[in-house]
Design an enzyme around this catalytic site. Structure first.
Site, PDB file in Angstrom:
ATOM      1  N   TYR A 259       0.808  -1.208   0.000  1.00 21.62           N
ATOM      2  CA  TYR A 259       0.000   0.000   0.000  1.00 21.62           C
ATOM      3  C   TYR A 259       0.851   1.272   0.000  1.00 21.62           C
ATOM      4  O   TYR A 259       0.365   2.347  -0.347  1.00 21.62           O
ATOM      5  CB  TYR A 259      -0.939   0.025   1.205  1.00 21.62           C
TER       6      TYR A 259
ATOM      7  N   LYS B 287       3.767 -15.423   3.049  1.00 12.09           N
ATOM      8  CA  LYS B 287       3.729 -16.211   1.809  1.00 12.09           C
ATOM      9  C   LYS B 287       5.174 -16.497   1.411  1.00 12.09           C
ATOM     10  O   LYS B 287       5.625 -16.216   0.300  1.00 12.09           O
ATOM     11  CB  LYS B 287       2.987 -15.439   0.711  1.00 12.09           C
TER      12      LYS B 287
ATOM     13  N   ASP C  90      -2.658 -18.435   2.565  1.00 12.64           N
ATOM     14  CA  ASP C  90      -3.807 -19.176   2.048  1.00 12.64           C
ATOM     15  C   ASP C  90      -4.288 -20.218   3.054  1.00 12.64           C
ATOM     16  O   ASP C  90      -5.490 -20.430   3.231  1.00 12.64           O
ATOM     17  CB  ASP C  90      -3.490 -19.812   0.691  1.00 12.64           C
TER      18      ASP C  90
ATOM     19  N   ASP D 230      -5.311  -6.728   5.857  1.00  8.09           N
ATOM     20  CA  ASP D 230      -6.494  -6.034   5.363  1.00  8.09           C
ATOM     21  C   ASP D 230      -7.565  -7.050   4.970  1.00  8.09           C
ATOM     22  O   ASP D 230      -8.751  -6.899   5.285  1.00  8.09           O
ATOM     23  CB  ASP D 230      -6.103  -5.169   4.166  1.00  8.09           C
TER      24      ASP D 230
ATOM     25  N   ASP E  90     -10.949  -8.830   7.764  1.00  7.97           N
ATOM     26  CA  ASP E  90     -12.362  -8.761   7.397  1.00  7.97           C
ATOM     27  C   ASP E  90     -12.995 -10.149   7.408  1.00  7.97           C
ATOM     28  O   ASP E  90     -14.178 -10.304   7.744  1.00  7.97           O
ATOM     29  CB  ASP E  90     -12.535  -8.114   6.023  1.00  7.97           C
TER      30      ASP E  90
END
Length: 357
Positions: free
Chosen positions: A141, A191, A223, A247, A251
């Site tokens: 970001y 990852k 994952d 992020d 959620d």
């Protein structure tokens, strides 16, 4: 104490849920003999309308000078096709950066009264109690180079995921310190089987762990973590991850509790000389313009953010516990908004929490 707080209601339902959060905050201050110094500032879409910027200089000044900032939500559909640097969400990134808030804490807790509202089976979600720690100022970001270049078949979009050792280390230490006050377990998410930046992340987290031998550490690929949050949510205590992964997965964690409207959020950075954390507090839900102005938004995420503010920025643990206990009492009473199966208005929920306190 004198509680100096900058308030940024933002857009959509942000103004409504923030109003109830302030109602609760004012009641707590009166009950425990604190004084409030509230300053309102513009952020997001409303700031664009009134100043042309999603994060005006006046808002920056007020937020930096305050002991903590309480935010509603930002974002409006009318800005969806604007360039990223001019959209309301840029104001959120800007205020986080201005305050140096490098860690976002999102608690995910199951409530008995909401077990039926969760998409998971009751026995799977019951007893879930975790904190997702998301690094907030690094990663894709903020990385450069970024942008859209060229044209035709060669037109290219570029974003850069980058982290320094120092950025990883500081949020890792915060995670281990949080775990020491909980169940003493940290799960680091990366990852590393594909991304070099994740390989550095895992390396640094493993090295920092040596300073916290009393805390257990395990690593999960992102994952796999997405699956385990659904399969075994009770197995998590403190979950540490970089900005983009956090992020997304925070959620996912939010809906486990039954409604994204339930969850508070604390973004904190380094401590001030007074010992208080520099903090930005907000519910995790969006601005929900489709229900704005209808007095039916769930304010419990915003009210929970007030509890987090009292605890982290001001060290007022008794007051924070009183707010959290009142919220649970309201949930048990059934006086809740439509997203939780009730018929109460936003204002009625806020009033009920005040009465429970």
């Amino acid at each position: 104490m004198n509680l100096k707080i900058c308030v940024c209601p933002g857009d959509g339902i942000g103004t409504e849920v923030t109003r109830e959060a302030i109602r609760v905050l004012e009641h707590v201050a009166k009950k425990f003999n604190h004084t409030l110094q509230l300053t309102e500032a513009l952020l997001g879409g409303i700031a664009i309308h009134k100043t042309g910027s999603p994060f005006p200089d006046d808002t920056r000044k007020k937020a930096v000078e305050a002991d903590a900032t309480l935010m509603g939500a930002v974002g409006l559909p009318e800005f969806d096709n604007w360039p990223p640097e001019k959209r309301p969400e840029r104001g959120l990134l800007g205020i986080r950066n201005a305050l140096g808030d490098y860690a976002n804490l999102r608690p995910v807790r199951s409530y008995k009264a909401l077990l039926e509202a969760s998409p998971l089976k009751n026995d799977r979600i019951d007893g879930t109690d975790m904190i997702i720690v998301r690094e907030l100022l690094g990663g894709v970001y903020y990385g450069t180079p970024r942008g859209i270049t060229g044209s035709g078949p060669e037109q290219r979009g570029t974003n850069t995921m980058t982290y320094t050792r120092a950025e990883i280390e500081r949020v890792t230490r915060m995670s281990f310190n949080l775990a020491r006050g909980r169940r003493k377990k940290v799960t680091s998410v990366d990852k590393s089987n594909v991304l070099e930046v994740s390989q550095l992340w895992r390396m640094v987290v493993t090295e920092v762990h040596k300073d916290f031998p009393d805390v257990a550490l395990d690593h999960l690929l992102v994952d796999n973590c997405a699956m385990q949050l659904v399969l075994k949510p009770k197995s998590f205590d403190v979950v540490l991850m970089e900005n983009m992964f956090g992020d997304i997965l925070s959620d996912e964690g939010a809906v486990l509790a039954g409604s994204i409207g339930m969850l508070p959020s604390a973004s904190i950075g380094d401590k001030k000389p007074s010992g208080a954390w520099v903090g930005l507090y907000e519910p995790v839900h969006g601005s929900a313009p489709d229900i704005a102005g209808q007095n039916k938004a769930n304010p419990l995420g915003a009210i929970g953010s007030v509890a987090a503010m009292l605890e982290y920025s001001f060290g007022l643990k008794e007051e924070a516990a009183r707010v959290n206990s009142a919220m649970e009492s309201v949930l048990n009473s059934g006086r809740v908004t439509r997203d939780l199966g009730g018929s109460a208005t936003t204002e009625e929920v806020g009033q009920a929490v005040v009465a429970a306190i």
